[in-house]
Design a protein around this motif. Sequence first.
Motif, PDB file in Angstrom:
ATOM      1  N   ARG A  52       0.854  -1.190   0.000  1.00 57.47           N
ATOM      2  CA  ARG A  52       0.000   0.000   0.000  1.00 57.47           C
ATOM      3  C   ARG A  52       0.890   1.240   0.000  1.00 57.47           C
ATOM      4  N   VAL A  53       0.387   2.279  -0.650  1.00 57.06           N
ATOM      5  CA  VAL A  53       1.100   3.554  -0.695  1.00 57.06           C
ATOM      6  C   VAL A  53       1.077   4.171   0.699  1.00 57.06           C
ATOM      7  N   GLY A  54       2.230   4.689   1.130  1.00 55.27           N
ATOM      8  CA  GLY A  54       2.338   5.391   2.395  1.00 55.27           C
ATOM      9  C   GLY A  54       2.376   6.897   2.166  1.00 55.27           C
ATOM     10  N   GLU A  55       2.790   7.631   3.157  1.00 55.94           N
ATOM     11  CA  GLU A  55       2.922   9.089   3.049  1.00 55.94           C
ATOM     12  C   GLU A  55       4.202   9.421   2.295  1.00 55.94           C
ATOM     13  N   GLY A  56       4.173  10.507   1.517  1.00 60.86           N
ATOM     14  CA  GLY A  56       5.354  10.907   0.757  1.00 60.86           C
ATOM     15  C   GLY A  56       5.714   9.820  -0.241  1.00 60.86           C
ATOM     16  N   VAL A  57       7.006   9.552  -0.385  1.00 62.04           N
ATOM     17  CA  VAL A  57       7.452   8.462  -1.257  1.00 62.04           C
ATOM     18  C   VAL A  57       7.807   7.290  -0.340  1.00 62.04           C
ATOM     19  N   SER A  58       6.760   6.579   0.072  1.00 57.43           N
ATOM     20  CA  SER A  58       6.940   5.420   0.940  1.00 57.43           C
ATOM     21  C   SER A  58       5.843   4.403   0.657  1.00 57.43           C
ATOM     22  N   VAL A  59       6.125   3.162   1.021  1.00 60.58           N
ATOM     23  CA  VAL A  59       5.150   2.084   0.896  1.00 60.58           C
ATOM     24  C   VAL A  59       5.171   1.242   2.156  1.00 60.58           C
ATOM     25  N   ASN A  60       4.061   0.542   2.374  1.00 57.15           N
ATOM     26  CA  ASN A  60       3.930  -0.413   3.464  1.00 57.15           C
ATOM     27  C   ASN A  60       3.564  -1.758   2.844  1.00 57.15           C
ATOM     28  N   THR A  61       4.422  -2.745   3.059  1.00 60.57           N
ATOM     29  CA  THR A  61       4.289  -4.047   2.415  1.00 60.57           C
ATOM     30  C   THR A  61       4.160  -5.132   3.473  1.00 60.57           C
ATOM     31  N   GLU A  62       3.278  -6.104   3.214  1.00 58.19           N
ATOM     32  CA  GLU A  62       3.119  -7.237   4.120  1.00 58.19           C
ATOM     33  C   GLU A  62       3.561  -8.512   3.414  1.00 58.19           C
ATOM     34  N   PHE A  63       4.343  -9.309   4.130  1.00 61.43           N
ATOM     35  CA  PHE A  63       4.812 -10.604   3.645  1.00 61.43           C
ATOM     36  C   PHE A  63       4.448 -11.659   4.671  1.00 61.43           C
ATOM     37  N   VAL A  64       3.513 -12.560   4.303  1.00 64.47           N
ATOM     38  CA  VAL A  64       3.140 -13.676   5.160  1.00 64.47           C
ATOM     39  C   VAL A  64       4.075 -14.826   4.817  1.00 64.47           C
TER      40      VAL A  64
END
Length: 193
Positions: A52-64
């Motif tokens: 998912r897109v985060g704030e600014g130029v960042s992302v939040n990624t989940e790895f199961v």
Amino acid sequence: MSRPSSLTPAPDATVPGPHPSAPPPGTELGEHYDGCFGCGEDLENGLRLRTRVGEGVSVNTEFVVGTGHQGAPGLAHGGLLSCAFDEALGALGYLLHQPAVTARLETDFRRPVPVGSTLYIHAWCTGVEGRKIFARATGRLDAPDGPVAVEASSLFIAVGFEHFVSNGRAEDVQRAMANPDVVKAARAFEVNP
């Protein structure tokens, strides 16, 4: 005086904002290519990362972490963890609307990542110098604020579309370009060497 690392941008490097047409924070990016080992759905033991897109130029990624991701019994393989970080860090190029390839990735393992756990990766751009895109990421166990398990620093190099066309296997390039979903067709070429 030299910089301490080739993964550290110069003090005068630009820390950019997202491209004006980048998706807003909270948007799930989905797979950039169905055959991608990192985010695609087609490979049986692929990582199937969700970003998912985060704030600014960042992302939040989940790895199961699944059974097919093991190195030592019951623990995630370190190389696959590095792959997950490469994928998350590479997604930053999409927010900049700049195709890029991995030039260098340094991964620091802080604690084991067990099978069955979820690794929450937060990746952000730390600077841009010409074609060089610098970024960092932190992976936390089982919650966005859980204990830090893995950290990474990276350097990506901006490239043109021709890099992928000239170097990719022809049938895969053609299949990706033929995707009727124009966004997915363009995103297929966003990251990796």
